[in-house]
Design an enzyme around this catalytic site. Structure first.
Site, PDB file in Angstrom:
ATOM      1  N   HIS A  17      42.807  28.013  37.207  1.00  0.00           N
ATOM      2  CA  HIS A  17      42.686  27.800  38.655  1.00  0.00           C
ATOM      3  C   HIS A  17      42.670  26.307  38.967  1.00  0.00           C
ATOM      4  O   HIS A  17      43.353  25.845  39.890  1.00  0.00           O
ATOM      5  CB  HIS A  17      41.378  28.397  39.196  1.00  0.00           C
ATOM      6  CG  HIS A  17      41.293  29.877  39.169  1.00  0.00           C
ATOM      7  ND1 HIS A  17      40.226  30.536  38.613  1.00  0.00           N
ATOM      8  CD2 HIS A  17      42.121  30.840  39.641  1.00  0.00           C
ATOM      9  CE1 HIS A  17      40.397  31.842  38.748  1.00  0.00           C
ATOM     10  NE2 HIS A  17      41.550  32.047  39.368  1.00  0.00           N
ATOM     11  N   LYS A  41      33.625  45.095  46.189  1.00  0.00           N
ATOM     12  CA  LYS A  41      33.553  44.732  44.779  1.00  0.00           C
ATOM     13  C   LYS A  41      32.268  43.962  44.504  1.00  0.00           C
ATOM     14  O   LYS A  41      31.878  43.098  45.287  1.00  0.00           O
ATOM     15  CB  LYS A  41      34.737  43.847  44.388  1.00  0.00           C
ATOM     16  CG  LYS A  41      36.036  44.571  44.183  1.00  0.00           C
ATOM     17  CD  LYS A  41      37.117  43.577  43.850  1.00  0.00           C
ATOM     18  CE  LYS A  41      37.732  43.866  42.512  1.00  0.00           C
ATOM     19  NZ  LYS A  41      38.817  42.929  42.197  1.00  0.00           N
ATOM     20  N   ARG A  90      51.490  33.265  36.337  1.00  0.00           N
ATOM     21  CA  ARG A  90      51.295  33.241  34.887  1.00  0.00           C
ATOM     22  C   ARG A  90      52.450  33.914  34.156  1.00  0.00           C
ATOM     23  O   ARG A  90      52.845  33.485  33.089  1.00  0.00           O
ATOM     24  CB  ARG A  90      49.997  33.962  34.514  1.00  0.00           C
ATOM     25  CG  ARG A  90      48.762  33.256  35.016  1.00  0.00           C
ATOM     26  CD  ARG A  90      47.559  34.108  34.791  1.00  0.00           C
ATOM     27  NE  ARG A  90      47.653  35.282  35.657  1.00  0.00           N
ATOM     28  CZ  ARG A  90      46.674  36.102  35.938  1.00  0.00           C
ATOM     29  NH1 ARG A  90      45.501  35.922  35.392  1.00  0.00           N
ATOM     30  NH2 ARG A  90      46.850  37.117  36.749  1.00  0.00           N
ATOM     31  N   SER A 127      40.133  35.350  35.275  1.00  0.00           N
ATOM     32  CA  SER A 127      38.676  35.426  35.385  1.00  0.00           C
ATOM     33  C   SER A 127      38.149  36.703  34.747  1.00  0.00           C
ATOM     34  O   SER A 127      37.116  36.691  34.073  1.00  0.00           O
ATOM     35  CB  SER A 127      38.249  35.369  36.861  1.00  0.00           C
ATOM     36  OG  SER A 127      38.560  34.129  37.426  1.00  0.00           O
TER      37      SER A 127
END
Length: 161
Positions: A17, A41, A90, A127
């Site tokens: 990040h 969440k 990514r 993460s």
């Protein structure tokens, strides 16, 4: 003034990040790091904790503003007159999803999305993966800023009590 948004959940912020945020900070006068709030969440860190970690780890850049946001990211952009979203990619799988989001966002408000390829050093990093490995006792210190790693280790220990 050139401004862009760099969104994410950042639970927690990783070196991947930071790589994207630092690169965006060289291209824009102000980079708004927007922490997504998802009330459905349960994260490892609260929204407030994530904001504090991001502020501390990006303080050296001098042109980062960190805020929470729930709802559509393009609404955040439109309300503030921000024309661009920066997204790190990514892998090809990221591109498939992010392209659809970019096209939807542009269709809704005209906000552009700029894709930045992640440094190969961080191409596998997420993460979720960091939290999983750390929870199982793996060493993830090289994947996180020092402050974030210490806080993650503390949080895992708290949850084990």
């Amino acid at each position: 003034m050139r401004r862009a948004v760099c969104p994410g959940s950042f639970d927690p912020i990783t070196n991947g990040h930071l790589d994207i945020i630092e690169r965006a900070s060289k291209l824009y006068d102000v980079v708004h790091v927007v922490v997504a709030v998802n009330h459905n969440k349960q994260g490892m860190f609260s929204t407030e904790e994530r904001i504090a970690l991001i502020e501390e780890t990006t303080a050296h850049l001098g042109n980062i503003e960190v805020e929470p946001h729930s709802g559509l990211l393009v609404d955040y952009c439109k309300q503030r007159g921000i024309p661009a979203i920066i997204k790190g990619l990514r892998a090809v799988s990221d591109f498939d999803y992010e392209l659809q989001m970019a096209q939807m966002n542009h269709g809704l408000t005209g906000v552009e999305t700029l894709f930045v390829p992640t440094s190969p050093t961080y191409s596998f990093l997420s993460s979720s993966l960091v939290k999983e490995v750390a929870t199982l006792g793996g060493d993830v210190s090289h994947l996180l800023p020092g402050l974030v790693h210490r806080r993650l280790v503390e949080r895992i220990a708290e949850r084990r009590k």
